[in-house]
Design an enzyme around this catalytic site. Structure first.
Site, PDB file in Angstrom:
ATOM      1  N   CYS A 217      -3.383  11.108   1.884  1.00 29.65           N
ATOM      2  CA  CYS A 217      -3.337   9.444   1.396  1.00 29.65           C
ATOM      3  C   CYS A 217      -1.930  10.030   1.450  1.00 29.65           C
ATOM      4  O   CYS A 217      -0.687   9.250   1.720  1.00 29.65           O
ATOM      5  CB  CYS A 217      -3.799   8.537   0.501  1.00 29.65           C
ATOM      6  SG  CYS A 217      -5.381   8.770   0.738  1.00 29.65           S
TER       7      CYS A 217
ATOM      8  N   LYS B 256       0.789  -0.688   0.057  1.00 34.30           N
ATOM      9  CA  LYS B 256       0.181   0.170  -0.017  1.00 34.30           C
ATOM     10  C   LYS B 256       0.608   0.919   0.415  1.00 34.30           C
ATOM     11  O   LYS B 256       0.838   2.455  -1.187  1.00 34.30           O
ATOM     12  CB  LYS B 256      -0.641  -0.045   1.048  1.00 34.30           C
ATOM     13  CG  LYS B 256      -1.719   1.629   1.986  1.00 34.30           C
ATOM     14  CD  LYS B 256      -2.923   1.566   0.084  1.00 34.30           C
ATOM     15  CE  LYS B 256      -3.095   2.517   0.621  1.00 34.30           C
ATOM     16  NZ  LYS B 256      -4.200   2.935  -0.276  1.00 34.30           N
TER      17      LYS B 256
END
Ligand code: SAJ
Length: 415
Positions: A266, A212
């Site tokens: 993010c 991720k």
């Protein structure tokens, strides 16, 4: 292994759509959140975030009795932790939400339960969570000690959905399933296959955590390359949009787009987790963060220099959100730029933002929110900060005689 009751801890941009996805497949879902208003909104069949289709899914799930929200955790067969993992001022990860969720889960665990950490986390976090659970529940066995025969199974399964497309991507995207043991990965795969139509790809927890972070670091480094190109092009009097368009005609070149900086919680955050885990080795990833975080200052300086040409400059800033066609102002470089311009006394600042109705609190009294026509009628300087679809329709003739700072290349006369 049946999952009769699934508990989602953290009902935000990821947790609530995930809860709705399980509930829409007729699984009983208990949504847990510390915010009582969020819990109440959901139990009324409504939602507290903006995400296409989510309101219908949540309304149906609550009305049909498959989704219930609460502030107090309850026993379940599977627990998915999707709480925030912000970074602090010094870019160190704040793991307090995960620690609090782990302690809450520990209190209701029983033999056979599955615990999945979905939150984006520094490598090693899932193993620390497993150690916390084991410390609080010595009556149960965990994968780190008991291996495949453990009472509790633990995995890390990060999400990769794009805000604004969450419902579709939750179902269609491949899912990385990082198990602490193979059996943990298999059990987690069974759970996600309730709604995931993409491929559930199994690996270990540390690789899943790093995957991720790698995806978002890859994007941040490539955005930094584009942003640096834009600054170099300004110096060399080159149209960076034409430059990138031409370079991307190469079959193996795919340069991303420059912007006013990198926003959201993010891309601007996750690479710092890698830097935190390997500070000496993550040099390029760290430098990319610094390039992207400095881009707003570069834009502010350009506007400041142009404002100096006017006695009483009017600066119209087009866009406040962190990216196009959404209403999210969190971590927005456009907001940073507008706040600095307004507070820096560079001139009268107007803001055009089609996705909000009121001036954000941090701009109240400093910035006037108006529509594009009014802004263009008054502006000396036009700063295009977000490439909202509405702004692409602006007649370029309206920009005649304006000083333009176009950070997204949509006002380029050369197409
Ligand atoms: N940006 C640019 N130039 C580009 C692309 C993006 O300046 O060419 C800027 C945007 O304007 C924005 C920021 O970067 O300020 C982030 O935008 P984004 O399009 O990367 O979107 P996010 O942050 O909403 O979503 C990302 C996605 N990750 C990847 O594309 C690798 C999404 O799939 C992730 O699930 C999400 O982060 C997340 O939750 O981690």
């Amino acid at each position: 292994m049946g999952f009769d009751v699934i508990s989602i801890i953290g009902l935000g941009y990821i947790g609530l759509p995930t809860a709705a996805a399980f509930a829409s497949r007729r699984r009983h879902v208990i949504g847990v959140d510390i915010n009582a208003d969020t819990v109440s909104t959901i139990n009324h069949g409504e939602i507290h975030i903006v995400e296409p289709e989510l309101d219908m899914l949540v309304h149906a799930a609550v009305t049909e009795g498959y989704l219930r929200a609460t502030t107090v955790i309850e026993p379940a067969d599977a627990f998915l932790i999707a709480v925030p993992t912000p970074v602090m001022e010094d870019h160190r990860p704040d793991m307090s939400y995960i620690e609090a969720a782990s302690r809450a889960v520990a209190g209701v665990l029983k033999v056979g339960d599955l615990v999945i950490l979905e939150s984006t986390s520094p490598v090693g976090t899932t193993e620390k969570m497993a150690a916390t659970l084991a410390g609080l529940r010595p009556d149960l066995t965990f994968p780190q000690d008991a291996g495949e025969e453990s009472d509790i199974r633990i995995a890390h399964c990060p999400e990769r959905v794009l805000p604004g497309h969450v419902i579709r991507e939750l179902v269609e995207n491949d899912r990385v399933i990082g198990g602490m043991t193979r059996r943990c990965a298999e059990t987690a795969t069974e759970l996600y296959q309730i709604f995931v139509r993409g491929e559930c790809v199994q690996t270990d927890v540390r690789t899943a955590e790093m995957c991720k972070l790698t995806e978002n670091s890859f994007r941040d480094v490539n955005i930094a390359f584009a942003n640096e190109l834009s600054i170099i092009s300004d110096r060399l009097d080159i149209n960076v949009w034409e430059l990138i368009r031409l370079a991307n005609r190469h079959p193996r070149v795919d340069i991303l787009q420059p912007g006013p900086g990198v926003g959201g919680h993010c891309i601007a955050v996750d690479p710092w987790f890698v830097v935190h885990s390997a500070p000496e080795e993550a040099r390029l990833i760290r430098m990319a963060r610094l390039v992207n975080d400095d881009k707003p200052n570069y834009i502010i300086e350009r506007i400041r220099r142009m404002a100096g040409r006017f006695r009483e400059p009017v600066i119209a800033c087009f866009g406040l959100t962190f990216k196009a066609d959404i209403d999210d102002l969190r971590e927005s470089p456009a907001m940073t730029i507008v706040e600095t311009l307004a507070k820096g006394g560079y001139g009268r600042v107007l803001a055009v933002e089609p996705n909000i109705d009121e001036v954000p609190e941090s701009l109240a009294g400093e910035v006037e929110l108006c529509d594009a026509t009014s802004a263009l009628n008054q502006a000396d300087i036009v700063a295009l900060l977000v490439d909202h679809r509405e702004f692409r329709r602006i007649d370029l003739l309206r920009l005649h005689e304006k000083v333009i700072v176009d950070t997204r290349g949509i006002f380029q006369v050369t197409r």
